[in-house]
Design a protein around this motif. Structure first.
Motif, mmCIF file in Angstrom:
data_model
loop_
_atom_site.group_PDB
_atom_site.id
_atom_site.type_symbol
_atom_site.label_atom_id
_atom_site.label_comp_id
_atom_site.label_asym_id
_atom_site.label_seq_id
_atom_site.Cartn_x
_atom_site.Cartn_y
_atom_site.Cartn_z
ATOM 1 N N SER A 365 0.833 -1.194 0.000
ATOM 2 C CA SER A 365 0.000 0.000 0.000
ATOM 3 C C SER A 365 0.872 1.249 0.000
ATOM 4 C CB SER A 365 -0.902 0.001 1.235
ATOM 5 O OG SER A 365 -1.579 1.241 1.349
ATOM 6 N N THR A 368 1.922 2.524 3.412
ATOM 7 C CA THR A 368 2.754 1.692 4.276
ATOM 8 C C THR A 368 4.149 2.302 4.396
ATOM 9 O OG1 THR A 368 1.527 -0.278 3.600
ATOM 10 C CG2 THR A 368 3.672 -0.615 4.626
ATOM 11 N N SER A 435 -6.754 -1.121 3.168
ATOM 12 C CA SER A 435 -7.322 -1.061 1.820
ATOM 13 C C SER A 435 -7.153 -2.380 1.093
ATOM 14 C CB SER A 435 -6.684 0.066 0.998
ATOM 15 O OG SER A 435 -6.873 1.310 1.635
ATOM 16 N N ARG A 451 -3.946 -5.600 3.513
ATOM 17 C CA ARG A 451 -3.662 -5.949 2.120
ATOM 18 C C ARG A 451 -2.720 -7.138 2.087
ATOM 19 N NH1 ARG A 451 -1.893 -1.647 -2.461
ATOM 20 N NH2 ARG A 451 -4.009 -0.965 -1.946
#
Length: 470
Positions: A365, A368, A435, A451
């Motif tokens: 992500s 991150t 997400s 994720r």
């Protein structure tokens, strides 16, 4: 004669210990050395090979300005050297017409200093008499121009009460005087003066040292006295061409111009065939080259580099510096004496580690951070040696080195049993960040699903140092 502080002058020193060979240069060296060692020399220093600037130059100029010969003069020629700068200042302050020769006569002959309109203050005058100011405010005067001089002020290294003058040895002052005689700028009643320190004045100088080209002095002005000389010699009548070389004429264009005028008038202008200045400099360079050659030869053969009682040292090898010996003693180390011809081997350069395998982690992500991934890897027992972070593009690389057999305990590297399969198994089904999927209907406040990261083998390669994250 002595200075005010009781120290003997250069003239007194000459009386006591005459040099082995009495020459003009021997007197120059005595004066220069005396000025330097007695604290009488002023900027520019050292005064060797110059018209020396001295303490009291301003006082000597002020004493010259008190003389009737200066007060009655309307046109004055002053040399461009530093000790005569106060004389040039007084000339402009009293609005006299001031002529200054071009230094070394390389780009002309005389400059007539003229202050700009409205600039007559002390700052403007001091700027005009400086080296750059003389070029900026000077109006060039050629040998065909009409000039009449009432007073000529010259710089000197040594003078005598008989009127003999010794310059710095280049002949510029004598050539300037000869050119002014050709211009008919100097009349029979033109006074030639010089400002010097008292220690530069000798009672007498050997007459055999001087020739028909040497300019005699009429008045000597020091910071403490004014001396009217006896003037034992006659003034030069012009340029004595047989004393000049072709090189000197080429270096001074004004001499070449005058020579053409003289030759067109049918006068003899034969130059001397031997250039004594060049021969003297060439001999000096040869002597210096011989000394350097002998010195280099002695060093190459090891002369003077061995010490009695020292064994095991190669002749000609420079000794160990004192600082290094002292550091060895303070550390309790004894200096090692190697065998003849043996040199201490250099420590081999540490080899760069070789990458054994690499792993690529993708689907990261954008939110991150690298520290989050490091924490997740640590929890799974995976410790790569190098991590190349490309989180803003959604992936990163993990590089693992080949295990070294010389590793000891306490190393933080990857375990020796680490392999591609074990790392892939440890990172399987690893999720990180949010997400990873949308929340169920009616559960708007539910947190994002982590994720799932994609872990796959990557070909081993050396990472770019700029992108390394340890």
């Amino acid at each position: 004669m002595q200075n005010g502080d009781g120290t003997p002058t250069a003239a007194d020193t000459t009386k006591k210990t005459l040099p082995e060979e009495v020459t003009k240069q021997s007197y120059r060296l005595q004066v220069w050395r005396h000025l330097e060692t007695s604290g009488l020399a002023m900027f520019p220093r050292p005064v060797y090979n110059r018209i020396p600037n001295f303490k009291g130059a301003a006082e000597a100029a002020a004493k010259l300005a008190e003389l009737d010969v200066f007060k009655n003069a309307t046109t004055v020629k002053v040399n461009p050297d530093k000790p005569q700068e106060p004389v040039r200042v007084i000339c402009l302050e009293q609005q006299k017409t001031l002529y200054v020769p071009v230094p070394r006569l390389q780009n002309g002959f005389l400059n007539r200093l003229e202050l700009p309109e409205g600039e007559t203050g002390p700052a403007a005058i001091r700027k005009a008499v400086s080296r750059n100011g003389m070029e900026t405010y000077g109006k060039p005067i050629g040998i065909e121009d009409s000039v009449t001089l009432d007073l000529v002020v010259m710089g000197s290294v040594a003078v005598s009460k008989e009127g003999y003058r010794i310059g710095k040895g280049r002949g510029y002052g004598d050539l300037e005087f000869g050119l002014m005689m050709h211009m008919k700028a100097i009349k029979s009643d033109t006074i030639v003066a010089t400002t010097v320190h008292d220690c530069q004045v000798f009672d007498t100088l050997p007459a055999e040292l001087f020739g028909p080209h040497d300019v005699p002095i009429d008045i000597i002005i020091t910071p403490t006295q004014v001396i009217e000389t006896q003037r034992m010699s006659q003034r030069p009548v012009g340029i004595l061409w047989h004393l000049l070389s072709n090189r000197r004429v080429q270096l001074m264009p004004v001499l070449g111009q005058l020579r053409e005028i003289e030759m067109l008038a049918g006068r003899a202008c034969t130059l001397q065939e031997l250039d004594t200045d060049v021969d003297e400099r060439a001999a000096t360079r040869t002597r210096r080259l011989r000394r350097r050659t002998r010195s280099h030869k002695s060093h190459s053969e090891g002369e003077g580099n061995t010490t009695e009682g020292e064994e095991g040292k190669t002749p000609g090898k420079p000794r160990r510096s004192a600082r290094r010996r002292n550091s060895n003693k303070s550390a309790g180390k004894e200096p090692k004496e190697g065998k003849e011809g043996e040199t201490k081997p250099r420590r081999p350069r540490r080899q760069r580690p070789v990458i054994d395998f690499s792993v690529k982690i993708s689907n990261i992500s954008p939110n991150t951070r690298v520290r989050d991934l490091k924490q997740a890897l640590s929890e799974r027992g995976v410790k790569p040696q190098i991590m190349v972070w490309k989180g803003f593009r959604g992936f990163c690389y993990l590089h693992f080195f080949k295990p070294s057999p010389q590793k000891g305990e306490g190393d933080t590297g990857a375990p020796a049993a680490a392999s591609m399969d074990s790392v892939l198994a440890a990172l399987a089904q690893m999720s990180l960040g949010g997400s990873g999927g949308s929340a169920p209907d009616g559960a708007a406040d539910a947190p994002d699903k982590p994720r799932l990261l994609c872990v796959e083998p990557a070909p081993p390669r050396q990472p770019q140092p700029a992108a390394e994250v340890h």
